[in-house]
Design a protein around this motif. Structure first.
Motif, PDB file in Angstrom:
ATOM      1  N   LYS A 428      76.775  20.521  -1.746  1.00 25.88           N
ATOM      2  CA  LYS A 428      77.414  20.535  -0.422  1.00 25.88           C
ATOM      3  C   LYS A 428      77.557  19.104   0.113  1.00 25.88           C
ATOM      4  O   LYS A 428      78.604  18.735   0.678  1.00 25.88           O
ATOM      5  N   ASP A 429      76.533  18.284  -0.117  1.00 23.84           N
ATOM      6  CA  ASP A 429      76.629  16.871   0.301  1.00 23.84           C
ATOM      7  C   ASP A 429      77.612  16.102  -0.580  1.00 23.84           C
ATOM      8  O   ASP A 429      78.425  15.324  -0.084  1.00 23.84           O
ATOM      9  N   ASP A 430      77.513  16.335  -1.884  1.00 25.09           N
ATOM     10  CA  ASP A 430      78.372  15.614  -2.836  1.00 25.09           C
ATOM     11  C   ASP A 430      79.845  15.780  -2.506  1.00 25.09           C
ATOM     12  O   ASP A 430      80.613  14.824  -2.499  1.00 25.09           O
ATOM     13  N   ILE A 431      80.235  17.015  -2.259  1.00 21.77           N
ATOM     14  CA  ILE A 431      81.659  17.278  -2.082  1.00 21.77           C
ATOM     15  C   ILE A 431      82.171  16.562  -0.827  1.00 21.77           C
ATOM     16  O   ILE A 431      83.313  16.092  -0.781  1.00 21.77           O
ATOM     17  N   ARG A 432      81.303  16.443   0.181  1.00 21.27           N
ATOM     18  CA  ARG A 432      81.707  15.725   1.409  1.00 21.27           C
ATOM     19  C   ARG A 432      81.854  14.227   1.139  1.00 21.27           C
ATOM     20  O   ARG A 432      82.787  13.580   1.624  1.00 21.27           O
ATOM     21  N   LYS A 433      80.902  13.691   0.360  1.00 16.74           N
ATOM     22  CA  LYS A 433      80.976  12.261   0.029  1.00 16.74           C
ATOM     23  C   LYS A 433      82.243  11.988  -0.782  1.00 16.74           C
ATOM     24  O   LYS A 433      82.940  10.992  -0.549  1.00 16.74           O
ATOM     25  N   LEU A 434      82.526  12.855  -1.751  1.00 12.13           N
ATOM     26  CA  LEU A 434      83.721  12.667  -2.578  1.00 12.13           C
ATOM     27  C   LEU A 434      84.981  12.692  -1.721  1.00 12.13           C
ATOM     28  O   LEU A 434      85.889  11.870  -1.884  1.00 12.13           O
ATOM     29  N   LYS A 435      85.006  13.631  -0.782  1.00  9.97           N
ATOM     30  CA  LYS A 435      86.181  13.778   0.087  1.00  9.97           C
ATOM     31  C   LYS A 435      86.394  12.509   0.912  1.00  9.97           C
ATOM     32  O   LYS A 435      87.535  12.018   1.051  1.00  9.97           O
ATOM     33  N   ASP A 436      85.303  11.956   1.445  1.00 11.66           N
ATOM     34  CA  ASP A 436      85.399  10.727   2.252  1.00 11.66           C
ATOM     35  C   ASP A 436      86.000   9.585   1.434  1.00 11.66           C
ATOM     36  O   ASP A 436      86.914   8.895   1.890  1.00 11.66           O
ATOM     37  N   ILE A 437      85.443   9.398   0.206  1.00 16.09           N
ATOM     38  CA  ILE A 437      85.935   8.289  -0.633  1.00 16.09           C
ATOM     39  C   ILE A 437      87.399   8.529  -1.013  1.00 16.09           C
ATOM     40  O   ILE A 437      88.223   7.617  -0.982  1.00 16.09           O
ATOM     41  N   TYR A 438      87.685   9.791  -1.342  1.00 22.57           N
ATOM     42  CA  TYR A 438      89.050  10.170  -1.745  1.00 22.57           C
ATOM     43  C   TYR A 438      90.037   9.836  -0.618  1.00 22.57           C
ATOM     44  O   TYR A 438      91.059   9.169  -0.839  1.00 22.57           O
ATOM     45  N   ASP A 439      89.697  10.277   0.600  1.00 21.47           N
ATOM     46  CA  ASP A 439      90.599  10.038   1.751  1.00 21.47           C
ATOM     47  C   ASP A 439      90.808   8.547   1.975  1.00 21.47           C
ATOM     48  O   ASP A 439      91.923   8.078   2.211  1.00 21.47           O
ATOM     49  N   LYS A 440      89.678   7.814   1.890  1.00 22.50           N
ATOM     50  CA  LYS A 440      89.745   6.371   2.138  1.00 22.50           C
ATOM     51  C   LYS A 440      90.669   5.690   1.129  1.00 22.50           C
ATOM     52  O   LYS A 440      91.496   4.853   1.492  1.00 22.50           O
ATOM     53  N   ARG A 441      90.520   6.065  -0.159  1.00 20.29           N
ATOM     54  CA  ARG A 441      91.317   5.413  -1.204  1.00 20.29           C
ATOM     55  C   ARG A 441      92.802   5.779  -1.086  1.00 20.29           C
ATOM     56  O   ARG A 441      93.668   4.937  -1.302  1.00 20.29           O
ATOM     57  N   LEU A 442      93.054   7.035  -0.726  1.00 17.49           N
ATOM     58  CA  LEU A 442      94.460   7.441  -0.586  1.00 17.49           C
ATOM     59  C   LEU A 442      95.115   6.706   0.569  1.00 17.49           C
ATOM     60  O   LEU A 442      96.266   6.248   0.488  1.00 17.49           O
ATOM     61  N   LYS A 443      94.374   6.585   1.690  1.00 16.41           N
ATOM     62  CA  LYS A 443      94.890   5.949   2.892  1.00 16.41           C
ATOM     63  C   LYS A 443      95.172   4.463   2.647  1.00 16.41           C
ATOM     64  O   LYS A 443      96.248   3.955   2.946  1.00 16.41           O
ATOM     65  N   SER A 444      94.172   3.782   2.036  1.00 19.42           N
ATOM     66  CA  SER A 444      94.301   2.326   1.870  1.00 19.42           C
ATOM     67  C   SER A 444      95.068   1.960   0.599  1.00 19.42           C
ATOM     68  O   SER A 444      95.551   0.836   0.479  1.00 19.42           O
ATOM     69  N   GLY A 445      95.140   2.909  -0.362  1.00 20.63           N
ATOM     70  CA  GLY A 445      95.798   2.602  -1.632  1.00 20.63           C
ATOM     71  C   GLY A 445      94.998   1.644  -2.491  1.00 20.63           C
ATOM     72  O   GLY A 445      95.489   1.129  -3.490  1.00 20.63           O
ATOM     73  N   THR A 446      93.752   1.381  -2.127  1.00 17.63           N
ATOM     74  CA  THR A 446      92.905   0.484  -2.927  1.00 17.63           C
ATOM     75  C   THR A 446      91.527   1.119  -3.146  1.00 17.63           C
ATOM     76  O   THR A 446      91.145   2.060  -2.440  1.00 17.63           O
TER      77      THR A 446
END
Lengths: 448, 182
Positions: A428-446
């Protein structure tokens, strides 16, 4: 003066006498005559002095009872790829090897070796060497590509359980990089694959030993597959730990059943001939799901093919990751439930497995989302090349390889602490952490 | 007159047939011995390792199994003759028309089960099946084989039987020949 000298000599003699008496008490000579050949007798008698522990194991074994002795397993023809170059004993024309492969064991235990070859255990070693990712992990990432030391994560780590490709030196003795080990899937120079002594420790090979959880626990433990911990967490383990020492672990194969024991051990469920079931050395046979893989699929692969493939082509290969029952996952579950029926009502076991299956499917639901994010980042080139320097890939790895396995195996073997706190709670924690990193990378493109 | 001739020719035919069948039997027997099989040098390492082996006479009694004992089917006379014909044609052809030094003899050993017959082993080891607890070890080891629980042939477990250190002999023999030819 003379008196003193005589007294001194008398003292020395009495010391010498005492010493010889105590020696006579300490050194025990074994004399055996059990229809053994003269050579076999000489092995036992000499090794009782040279390596008393080994002979002690043997003399307490069933092998010793039926006259299977040192030479039956350790003597090889001089042209065998495992035979030591020099004869042993010296000038005897007899060639030996410290190695004993399943090809030797199967001369008497053909069924056991055949079933073992059809199980996932058989590919334990060769699949590691057939996967580039595993080799990279051992030699490059863990071994740092060090010219001399990169082999150590392999020989001191992975292969101790998985088994190694055993190589020989110029004198035909096994090399230090590849032996000794107790790997389940060793590949021997004579082409034999497996590791009988991984569970039946040499030289006693006691069935009673392999039936106890300790036989499995030296490999099936720790953060990624805490099977012994799960067992101890379960009611089965609780009963074994409180009264297992009083049970009978010695019955003949196929006859070991309640009331020899009051709760199953690892061997009972995965191998033993309980009730109508026949004993099997194919530990994959009674499994419905693949619980170690990133995604849990039903075991539809039938018998494992790693050994037969190797024997046909001589190539290291990954075998059959979905190896299970030859008639499919439902037949596997049916056999497993036949074990449960020894003690439980069918309602009890059906209810249990219905909920355990749901926990596996819940895991798959987590993994599906994590994998979708991973694939998307990969296609957009938003993953680091070194997966171990990339937070997203590290969390993803732990999600399936650590937390995910604990969640699934905890569920199937009734270890609630592992199914929950070490399992789904962390997912449950992992999936939230993954989502945060995923969103950040998609938004910034880096990559952050 | 015609009838008399017919009867006599049948009687004579039977007589000639009987006499010559004895000769044929002897011929078949002789052509299965190590002496005959090693008339060509191809079989040298095989026969050398065979003579060093228990099965080749290297035992207390000097008893020998013939080449044909192991390498021909002994299921019945027809199978025996059939396998003998096949082997003879193959070996004769290869010896005369093929380069036998190019054959991977080591690799061929891995297929020993294809040209060694359990029925041959059982012509001598016929008591193995009835073995009782006087020879625990041998009986236990073969219990599953006779019960039909395993489908392995004799040489798949006893993979060096009959030829002591054949691997070494083959290497020595063909290395020498190849070195001389160079």
């Amino acid at each position: 003066m003379l008196k003193k000298v005589i007294a001194l000599i008398a003292c020395l003699f009495s010391f010498a006498f005492a010493e010889s008496i105590s020696d006579a008490n300490l050194v025990k000579n074994l004399k055996v005559d059990r229809n053994l050949t003269p050579l076999a007798k000489s092995c036992v008698e000499c090794h009782a002095k040279e390596t008393p522990g080994i002979v002690a194991d043997w003399k307490n074994s069933r092998h010793a009872h039926v006259g299977v002795s040192c030479t039956d397993c350790h003597s090889h023809p001089a042209d065998s790829p495992m035979a030591m170059k020099q004869a042993h004993p010296k000038d005897s024309n007899n060639h030996v090897s410290a190695l004993v492969s399943p090809k030797t064991c199967e001369k008497c235990h053909a069924n056991e070796v055949k079933e073992f070859n059809e199980s996932g255990h058989a590919r334990g070693g060769i699949q590691v060497y057939a996967k580039k990712g595993m080799l990279d992990l051992m030699y490059h990432f863990e071994g740092r590509g060090h010219p001399d030391l990169q082999i150590s994560p392999d020989s001191t780590g992975c292969m101790q359980c998985h088994g190694s490709v055993i190589k020989m030196d110029a004198d035909n003795r096994p090399t230090k990089e590849t032996w000794p080990n107790y790997g389940i899937g060793n590949l021997y120079p004579d082409g034999g694959i497996g590791g009988c002594k991984a569970c039946h420790s040499g030289h006693k090979f006691a069935v009673s030993e392999a039936r106890k959880p300790a036989a499995c626990a030296s490999c099936h433990l720790g953060p990624d597959h805490p099977d012994i911990e799960i067992y101890n967490n379960s009611m089965h383990g609780h009963i074994f730990n409180s009264e297992g020492s009083t049970w009978n672990f010695d019955s003949a194969p196929d006859t070991w059943a309640v009331p020899d024991y009051r709760a199953p051990t690892c061997a009972t469920c995965h191998m033993s001939g309980v009730g109508e079931l026949q004993t099997t050395h194919n530990v994959s046979r009674r499994l419905k799901w693949n619980l170690w893989a990133p995604h849990s699929n039903l075991r539809t692969g039938g018998n494992d093919t790693a050994v037969s493939e190797y024997q046909k082509t001589g190539k290291l290969n990954v075998g059959t990751p979905l190896a299970g029952h030859v008639d499919g996952p439902d037949a596997a579950r049916k056999e497993m439930m036949m074990v449960c029926r020894e003690c439980h009502s069918s309602l009890h076991s059906e209810n249990f497995f219905a909920m355990a299956d749901k926990h596996v499917m819940l895991y798959n639901d987590y993994h599906k989302d994590a994998k979708a994010m991973l694939d998307d980042l990969k296609s957009k080139k938003l993953l680091k090349e070194d997966p171990w320097a990339d937070e997203f890939q590290r969390i993803y790895y732990h999600l399936w390889h650590h937390e995910g396995r604990r969640m699934r195996q905890g569920a199937m073997m009734n270890g609630p602490d592992y199914a929950h706190w070490h399992g789904v709670f962390e997912l449950k924690d992992d999936i939230r952490k993954l989502k945060d990193i995923y969103d950040k990378r998609l938004k910034s493109g880096t990559i952050e | 007159m015609k009838r008399k001739f017919f009867v006599w020719s049948v009687v004579l035919g039977i007589f000639i047939g009987l006499i010559s069948s004895i000769g044929i039997a002897d011929l078949i027997h002789y052509t299965g011995s190590d002496k005959f099989c090693t008339m060509c040098h191809t079989m040298e390492p095989m026969v050398k390792s065979y003579h060093n082996d228990v099965h080749g006479g290297n035992n207390k009694l000097g008893v020998k199994a013939q080449c044909s004992t192991c390498h021909l089917s002994h299921d019945n006379t027809l199978m025996y003759l059939w396998t003998k014909t096949k082997v003879s044609l193959n070996d004769g052809y290869k010896t005369l028309f093929a380069d036998v030094s190019k054959i991977d003899w080591h690799a061929k050993r891995k297929n020993a089960h294809k040209f060694t017959y359990d029925s041959g082993c059982m012509t001598c080891h016929s008591n193995l099946k009835e073995a009782n607890n006087q020879v625990d070890k041998a009986w236990l080891a073969h219990r599953d084989y006779f019960a039909g629980h395993i489908k392995k042939t004799c040489v798949e477990c006893h993979n060096n039987v009959g030829h002591k250190n054949l691997g070494i002999e083959i290497t020595k023999h063909w290395e020498n020949i190849n070195a001389n030819n160079k």
